[in-house]
Design a protein around this motif. Structure first.
Motif, PDB file in Angstrom:
ATOM      1  N   GLU A  33      13.401 -12.431   6.207  1.00 41.05           N
ATOM      2  CA  GLU A  33      13.723 -11.376   7.114  1.00 41.05           C
ATOM      3  C   GLU A  33      14.655 -10.090   6.413  1.00 41.05           C
ATOM      4  O   GLU A  33      15.414 -10.298   5.873  1.00 41.05           O
ATOM      5  N   PHE A  34      14.403  -9.044   6.870  1.00 42.28           N
ATOM      6  CA  PHE A  34      14.749  -7.830   6.442  1.00 42.28           C
ATOM      7  C   PHE A  34      15.235  -6.701   7.497  1.00 42.28           C
ATOM      8  O   PHE A  34      14.476  -6.792   8.295  1.00 42.28           O
ATOM      9  N   THR A  35      16.277  -5.889   7.224  1.00 41.73           N
ATOM     10  CA  THR A  35      16.615  -5.118   7.882  1.00 41.73           C
ATOM     11  C   THR A  35      15.425  -3.884   7.531  1.00 41.73           C
ATOM     12  O   THR A  35      14.926  -4.022   6.212  1.00 41.73           O
ATOM     13  N   TRP A  36      15.235  -2.711   8.451  1.00 36.29           N
ATOM     14  CA  TRP A  36      14.182  -1.929   8.079  1.00 36.29           C
ATOM     15  C   TRP A  36      14.511  -0.404   8.460  1.00 36.29           C
ATOM     16  O   TRP A  36      14.567  -0.233   9.545  1.00 36.29           O
ATOM     17  N   HIS A  37      14.704   0.478   7.453  1.00 40.00           N
ATOM     18  CA  HIS A  37      14.925   1.799   7.910  1.00 40.00           C
ATOM     19  C   HIS A  37      14.444   2.737   6.602  1.00 40.00           C
ATOM     20  O   HIS A  37      15.184   3.593   6.053  1.00 40.00           O
ATOM     21  N   PRO A  38      13.262   2.502   6.198  1.00 41.26           N
ATOM     22  CA  PRO A  38      12.879   3.618   5.133  1.00 41.26           C
ATOM     23  C   PRO A  38      12.810   5.011   5.444  1.00 41.26           C
ATOM     24  O   PRO A  38      12.546   5.386   6.781  1.00 41.26           O
ATOM     25  N   GLY A  39      13.430   5.774   4.491  1.00 39.72           N
ATOM     26  CA  GLY A  39      13.467   7.246   4.857  1.00 39.72           C
ATOM     27  C   GLY A  39      14.697   7.469   5.810  1.00 39.72           C
ATOM     28  O   GLY A  39      14.771   8.723   6.359  1.00 39.72           O
ATOM     29  N   ALA A  40      15.776   6.536   6.279  1.00 45.45           N
ATOM     30  CA  ALA A  40      16.437   6.943   7.180  1.00 45.45           C
ATOM     31  C   ALA A  40      17.709   6.114   6.672  1.00 45.45           C
ATOM     32  O   ALA A  40      17.933   5.129   5.961  1.00 45.45           O
ATOM     33  N   GLU A  41      18.918   6.178   7.421  1.00 46.57           N
ATOM     34  CA  GLU A  41      20.118   5.621   7.236  1.00 46.57           C
ATOM     35  C   GLU A  41      20.174   4.235   7.732  1.00 46.57           C
ATOM     36  O   GLU A  41      19.329   3.972   8.620  1.00 46.57           O
ATOM     37  N   PRO A  71       0.780  -1.221  -0.085  1.00 48.27           N
ATOM     38  CA  PRO A  71      -0.022  -0.070  -0.091  1.00 48.27           C
ATOM     39  C   PRO A  71       0.912   1.370   0.185  1.00 48.27           C
ATOM     40  O   PRO A  71       1.078   1.815   0.901  1.00 48.27           O
ATOM     41  N   LEU A  72       1.282   1.528  -1.087  1.00 49.47           N
ATOM     42  CA  LEU A  72       2.516   2.582  -1.148  1.00 49.47           C
ATOM     43  C   LEU A  72       1.654   4.082  -0.924  1.00 49.47           C
ATOM     44  O   LEU A  72       2.411   4.978  -0.158  1.00 49.47           O
ATOM     45  N   GLY A  73       0.327   3.928  -1.248  1.00 48.91           N
ATOM     46  CA  GLY A  73      -0.218   5.397  -0.857  1.00 48.91           C
ATOM     47  C   GLY A  73      -0.048   5.976   0.385  1.00 48.91           C
ATOM     48  O   GLY A  73       0.002   6.989   0.771  1.00 48.91           O
ATOM     49  N   THR A  74       0.013   4.855   1.487  1.00 49.26           N
ATOM     50  CA  THR A  74      -0.059   5.091   3.049  1.00 49.26           C
ATOM     51  C   THR A  74       1.255   4.581   3.428  1.00 49.26           C
ATOM     52  O   THR A  74       1.440   5.103   4.816  1.00 49.26           O
ATOM     53  N   HIS A  75       1.767   3.610   2.822  1.00 49.87           N
ATOM     54  CA  HIS A  75       2.981   3.357   3.505  1.00 49.87           C
ATOM     55  C   HIS A  75       4.340   3.264   2.801  1.00 49.87           C
ATOM     56  O   HIS A  75       4.764   2.335   1.909  1.00 49.87           O
ATOM     57  N   PRO A 113       8.587   8.838  -8.355  1.00 53.43           N
ATOM     58  CA  PRO A 113       8.100   9.339  -9.714  1.00 53.43           C
ATOM     59  C   PRO A 113       9.369   9.943 -10.207  1.00 53.43           C
ATOM     60  O   PRO A 113       9.247  10.111 -11.697  1.00 53.43           O
ATOM     61  N   ASP A 114      10.031  10.670  -9.789  1.00 56.49           N
ATOM     62  CA  ASP A 114      11.390  11.430 -10.372  1.00 56.49           C
ATOM     63  C   ASP A 114      12.514  10.618 -10.476  1.00 56.49           C
ATOM     64  O   ASP A 114      13.680  10.920 -11.022  1.00 56.49           O
ATOM     65  N   GLY A 115      12.407   9.384  -9.978  1.00 60.60           N
ATOM     66  CA  GLY A 115      13.502   8.364 -10.352  1.00 60.60           C
ATOM     67  C   GLY A 115      14.439   8.294  -9.064  1.00 60.60           C
ATOM     68  O   GLY A 115      15.286   7.377  -8.981  1.00 60.60           O
ATOM     69  N   VAL A 134       7.753   6.036   1.185  1.00 59.14           N
ATOM     70  CA  VAL A 134       8.633   7.387   1.135  1.00 59.14           C
ATOM     71  C   VAL A 134       8.144   8.371   0.398  1.00 59.14           C
ATOM     72  O   VAL A 134       8.033   9.540   0.633  1.00 59.14           O
ATOM     73  N   PHE A 135       7.800   7.749  -0.697  1.00 59.80           N
ATOM     74  CA  PHE A 135       7.439   8.749  -2.013  1.00 59.80           C
ATOM     75  C   PHE A 135       6.041   8.993  -2.476  1.00 59.80           C
ATOM     76  O   PHE A 135       5.586   9.734  -3.167  1.00 59.80           O
ATOM     77  N   GLY A 136       5.240   8.129  -1.611  1.00 63.53           N
ATOM     78  CA  GLY A 136       3.969   8.154  -2.021  1.00 63.53           C
ATOM     79  C   GLY A 136       3.207   7.124  -2.883  1.00 63.53           C
ATOM     80  O   GLY A 136       4.029   6.233  -3.577  1.00 63.53           O
TER      81      GLY A 136
END
Lengths: 109, 145
Positions: free
Chosen positions: B81-89, B36-40, B61-63, B42-44
């Motif tokens: 299993e994956f690490t998780w840091h969307p929008g951060a380092e 659900p990209l619209g709500t979850h 959308p801008d690449g 970084v870029f919408g």
């Protein structure tokens, strides 16, 4: 003081780097405002102001021990944020379940 | 009264009407379709997400790209299993473990456990991205744990 914490207020309060640093320092135990200010690059009045915001958001609470005023983390704060986060992941999993149902239904003969 | 400020794992699960092997493939291969990209994101809603070279990568959308995390364990069809840091380092990463277990006739219980809140180092607070909604929130939450 209410034990019900609005997760949005809590998250808004955590949107500030100084307030996050305060929360991180309080993880190790209660501290007076002076000790917090000494470890931060902002003055004591600013720390007091940030503590008020954190307290209003339900993340920090204030206790007076004799003449000492101590600030500590309020347990309900992280709980509220965690519940909010679980709901977000729930939304992700629901989206996945919808996709599976749609896909499996479509592939039925 | 003592206060334990550490954050317990976040757990949730869902039942899906297909076997684990199928559920696992749909989860990974169709990530860009069902997420659900619209709500979850970084870029919408205009962005796209896919598993690329063992990483979860979102493209705006801008690449522009944002790496959400890196796969740390993949035992098909049981564990992802994956690490998780969307929008951060990456040094602020938490850990997400998704397991797929057979449940009932032809069904799968998909269970997600989000942990690792203690791993976040102090002093990494001065970063951008806290106002981007959900991903930023994860970051803020990690800071609070």
């Amino acid at each position: 003081m209410s034990n019900i914490v609005d997760p949005h207020s809590a998250l808004d309060a955590l949107g500030d780097p100084t307030r996050r640093q305060i929360v991180e320092r309080l993880r190790h135990g209660p501290l007076p405002v002076g000790a917090l200010a000494a470890a931060l690059p902002v003055g004591r009045p600013a720390v007091s102001k940030h503590l008020r915001v954190l307290a209003d958001a339900g993340l920090v609470r204030h206790t007076a021990v004799g003449t000492r005023h101590l600030y500590s983390l309020a347990p309900a704060g992280p709980d509220a944020v965690r519940a909010w986060l679980a709901a977000q992941w729930g939304g992700v999993l629901e989206a996945f379940a919808d996709h599976v149902e749609h896909t499996e239904h479509r592939s039925q003969p | 009264m003592s206060v334990d400020p550490s954050l317990a794992p976040v757990e949730c699960e869902v039942l899906v009407p297909c076997p684990p092997a199928r559920a696992y493939r749909l989860f990974v291969d169709d990530l860009g379709t069902w997420w659900p990209l619209g709500t979850h994101s970084v870029f919408g809603a205009e962005g796209a997400v896919a598993v690329t070279d063992g990483r979860l990568v979102e493209t705006g959308p801008d690449g522009a790209t944002a790496v959400w995390g890196t796969i740390t364990e993949a035992v098909e069809p049981e564990v992802l299993e994956f690490t998780w840091h969307p929008g951060a380092e990456p040094d602020t990463a938490t850990l997400v473990r998704v397991t797929f277990a057979a449940a009932g006739p032809g069904g799968t219980r998909v269970r997600l456990v989000h942990t690792g809140w203690q791993a976040r180092p102090d002093g990494a607070a001065a970063r951008a991205g806290y106002d981007r909604g959900w991903p930023g929130v994860l970051d803020a939450l990690a800071a609070a744990a």
